[in-house]
Write a protein that holds these residues in place. Structure first.
Motif, mmCIF file in Angstrom:
data_model
loop_
_atom_site.group_PDB
_atom_site.id
_atom_site.type_symbol
_atom_site.label_atom_id
_atom_site.label_comp_id
_atom_site.label_asym_id
_atom_site.label_seq_id
_atom_site.Cartn_x
_atom_site.Cartn_y
_atom_site.Cartn_z
ATOM 1 N N ILE A 134 82.389 58.077 11.625
ATOM 2 C CA ILE A 134 81.783 59.213 12.317
ATOM 3 C C ILE A 134 82.836 60.324 12.377
ATOM 4 O O ILE A 134 84.032 60.074 12.237
ATOM 5 N N HIS A 135 82.359 61.545 12.596
ATOM 6 C CA HIS A 135 83.285 62.680 12.609
ATOM 7 C C HIS A 135 84.107 62.673 13.897
ATOM 8 O O HIS A 135 83.640 62.208 14.930
ATOM 9 N N ARG A 137 84.732 64.878 15.983
ATOM 10 C CA ARG A 137 84.105 65.542 17.109
ATOM 11 C C ARG A 137 83.149 64.588 17.846
ATOM 12 O O ARG A 137 83.103 64.532 19.072
ATOM 13 N N ARG A 138 82.412 63.803 17.044
ATOM 14 C CA ARG A 138 81.489 62.854 17.668
ATOM 15 C C ARG A 138 82.246 61.708 18.332
ATOM 16 O O ARG A 138 81.823 61.192 19.357
ATOM 17 N N GLU A 141 83.105 62.734 21.757
ATOM 18 C CA GLU A 141 81.950 62.689 22.670
ATOM 19 C C GLU A 141 81.642 61.264 23.104
ATOM 20 O O GLU A 141 81.378 60.986 24.250
ATOM 21 N N ARG A 142 81.677 60.373 22.117
ATOM 22 C CA ARG A 142 81.186 59.010 22.378
ATOM 23 C C ARG A 142 82.301 58.019 22.704
ATOM 24 O O ARG A 142 82.043 56.935 23.165
ATOM 25 N N ASN A 145 83.468 54.466 17.810
ATOM 26 C CA ASN A 145 82.548 54.397 16.683
ATOM 27 C C ASN A 145 81.949 52.997 16.700
ATOM 28 O O ASN A 145 82.655 52.013 16.503
ATOM 29 N N HIS A 172 81.299 67.665 10.012
ATOM 30 C CA HIS A 172 80.438 67.354 11.141
ATOM 31 C C HIS A 172 79.008 67.688 10.742
ATOM 32 O O HIS A 172 78.735 68.763 10.234
ATOM 33 N N PRO A 175 72.653 65.098 13.456
ATOM 34 C CA PRO A 175 72.129 63.735 13.303
ATOM 35 C C PRO A 175 70.930 63.698 12.351
ATOM 36 O O PRO A 175 70.046 64.546 12.440
#
Ligand SMILES: [Zn+2]
Ligand SMILES: [Zn+2]
Length: 243
Positions: A134-135, A137-138, A141-142, A145, A172, A175
């Protein structure tokens, strides 16, 4: 683990079903009731993509035990694909909980399901497990991964090496679920890159992800890996919806 210690841990933090939260006698992930509700993939299924033949006529029509989609493929991108269960209303919360609700304790149980679904892949002696990245940036957020967590557990269970950095998400993207058809394909263009070709060249690679909706993410990753010299590419995911 020391039995007494295990007893204390189980008393203070009893193992729970990862789907309904019911307390379980043993840490085996799912209670019997939830286990029944999940549509696990079983034979007969397509020998290449693992998709179950849902009707008898479908099975009868499949030449060489391949599904219609696989029969159309001249040069298949994946040598084998397998998944553990069908993505439906019953299994959805398993995936979503793992993905968004910080239930990282799910990883062990889910990796167990992956290991069982991947039997045919393990027979091919793959060299490397790689999570769909995943990028950055994500990731911020999360905080984690989910595919990398699955790979970490799976590496422990199978003894196969894992690599978390050779394949990277360099762009990025929106979704995939928010897009349709051609927009999805454009969205992923140049989204992935192999950062360390020496880790991929000549290797048999297993790409791991939690759920594959259209398969386009996995395909993009596979193309990039192939270009970097991977000799075999397998895909192992927890779940896929029925077309
Ligand atoms: Zn349950
Ligand atoms: Zn197939």
């Amino acid at each position: 683990m020391n039995l007494l210690l295990k007893y204390f841990i189980n008393t203070i933090l009893p193992p729970r079903c990862i789907r309904c939260g019911k307390i379980l006698a043993e840490q085996n992930g799912l209670c019997a009731e939830c286990f029944q509700k999940i549509s696990f993939v079983s034979e007969p299924h397509c020998k290449r993509c693992g998709f179950p033949f849902l009707s008898e006529s479908e099975q009868y029509n499949s030449i060489g035990q391949l599904c219609g989609e696989c029969m159309k493929e001249r040069r298949p991108l994946f040598d084998l694909r397998r998944f553990a269960f069908i993505y439906d209303d019953e299994s959805k919360n398993l995936i979503l909980g793992f993905k968004f609700l910080d239930k990282t304790g799910y990883a062990e149980t889910l990796a167990n399901l992956l290991r069982r679904a991947g039997t045919d892949i393990w027979k091919e002696n793959p060299d490397l497990l790689i999570p769909v990245p995943i990028h950055r940036r994500r990731l911020l957020e999360r905080r984690y991964n989910q595919s990398a967590l699955l790979v970490k557990e799976l590496a422990k269970q199978t003894g196969i090496a894992a690599n978390y950095t050779a394949l990277q998400r360099v762009r990025h993207t929106v979704p995939q679920v928010e897009l349709s058809g051609s927009a999805r394909r454009n969205n992923l263009r140049r989204a992935f890159a192999v950062k360390d070709v020496s880790k991929i060249k000549g290797r048999k690679v297993v790409l791991v992800d939690d759920v594959e909706t259209t398969g386009s993410t996995l395909k993009e990753c596979a193309k990039v890996l192939k270009k970097a010299g991977a000799v075999k590419i397998y895909a192992l995911t927890l779940s896929r919806p029925v077309k």
